[in-house]
Design an enzyme around this catalytic site. Sequence first.
Site, PDB file in Angstrom:
ATOM      1  N   HIS A  14       0.875  -1.177   0.000  1.00 30.84           N
ATOM      2  CA  HIS A  14       0.000   0.000   0.000  1.00 30.84           C
ATOM      3  C   HIS A  14       0.912   1.226   0.000  1.00 30.84           C
ATOM      4  CE1 HIS A  14      -2.258  -2.902   2.563  1.00 30.84           C
ATOM      5  NE2 HIS A  14      -3.373  -2.326   2.157  1.00 30.84           N
ATOM      6  N   ASP A  23       2.433   1.992   3.359  1.00 32.40           N
ATOM      7  CA  ASP A  23       3.473   1.098   3.894  1.00 32.40           C
ATOM      8  C   ASP A  23       4.864   1.569   3.513  1.00 32.40           C
ATOM      9  OD1 ASP A  23       1.261  -0.561   4.346  1.00 32.40           O
ATOM     10  OD2 ASP A  23       1.619  -1.678   2.489  1.00 32.40           O
TER      11      ASP A  23
END
Length: 433
Positions: A99, A102
């Site tokens: 993502h 992240d």
Amino acid sequence: MTDFFRGIAPIRHEGPEATSEFAYRHYDPDEMVLGKRMEDHLRFAVAWWHSFAWPGTDPFGGQTFQRPWFGDTLADARMKADVAFELFEILGQPFFCFHDADIRPEGASFAETEANLMAIVDYIGQKMETSRTKLLWGTANLFSHRRFMAGAATNPDPEVFAWSAATVKSCMDATARLGGQNYVLWGGREGYETLLNTDLSREAEQAGRFLSMVVEYKHKIGFKGAILIEPKPQEPSKHQYDYDVATVYGFLKRFGLENEVKVNIEQGHAILAGHSFEHELALAASLGILGSIDMNRNDYQSGWDTDQFPDSVPEIARAYYEILRAGGFTTGGTNFDAKLRRQSLDPEDLVLAHVGAMDVCARALKAAAALLEDGRLEVARAARYAGWDAPENRAMLTSDLDAIHARVIAEGINPEPRSGRQERLENLWNRFV
Ligand code: 3MF
Ligand code: MG
């Protein structure tokens, strides 16, 4: 090189007789299974979020992991990427997933956050030039930040809709730039907490238009990967709109997207929805929307989405049987959306969790392939429906109630029940698994 993994050497296939923990006993990337390399069947991916970003929190306690890259600077994000690629190399992993949240620090504005994302995407892109590990999928985290507490695409506030659309655009750009093979949407906050403040009709219209824009943008930028929705019934929302495969398919049909979007099915989400993993896989395959899988189980007693690494060969064999029967993955793969238990503090735990999970999947794949090759299960299934091969029976599917009524009377049709042979098929199954 960081020294996080304390010199752990790349893991090799050593066979079931291996003595070291740091060996694959069953996962041999080059072993041929049904005419294809095992690595190309399984297409394993490491999840950036659980492996490198998750701090070990639970609803009752804070961070248990103390990773040297935990922080919110670009330097921290680069160290996290260095460690990630070291794990990929130790495992020989073909893919990873991420993502936006992240991999990059959040900035003070949308523009700054996007600039951080693109800086790290460039850094990861450089690392990929000398790595064998590719991007299975990218995605946007539209659920952690407080701005998404009432949803992203389905938020009552149009500014959140705008922020979410802009975020997905930059995440699709990032995914395309890194050669991603899919783009995933998981709507953790696309749902509601109470009907007392929720307009279901508006939220569905917003979600439908949002997904249509994602598909339009995919074609606009020439992204060749698949767009995947990941169903989940609840958690974090009380009720999520993408409840399960059947619900997602109904939504896709409603907005004319059933030929554009597939599903990423997670074992744990299937369990939360009251289904088996293989049910969700078989249904998606029959609807032509099977895309990819998240291979992580839940605890069957707690009822929570515990995201544990797989540990049960018989259970996973049922899943790969459905995947092989459907012809295997194309753009999809096996993503370990799985996290360590919060007491598993050591770098070795992170490596060996993946090694064990990959061996479980390899054994399951081989068992499923052997069953398919044996063929008796499919012969029995076909025999159960063999009556439909007769032209006069097939014709009923284009007939009408009057004509069928006349036929039942004229031919004196009076069906004789036949055994479903379930236990015999279970016995056959258990000879292979
Ligand atoms: C939540 C999940 C998600 C999705 C991911 C993809 C945080 O239960 O499974 O992981 O896999 O968000 O968007
Ligand atoms: Mg998932």
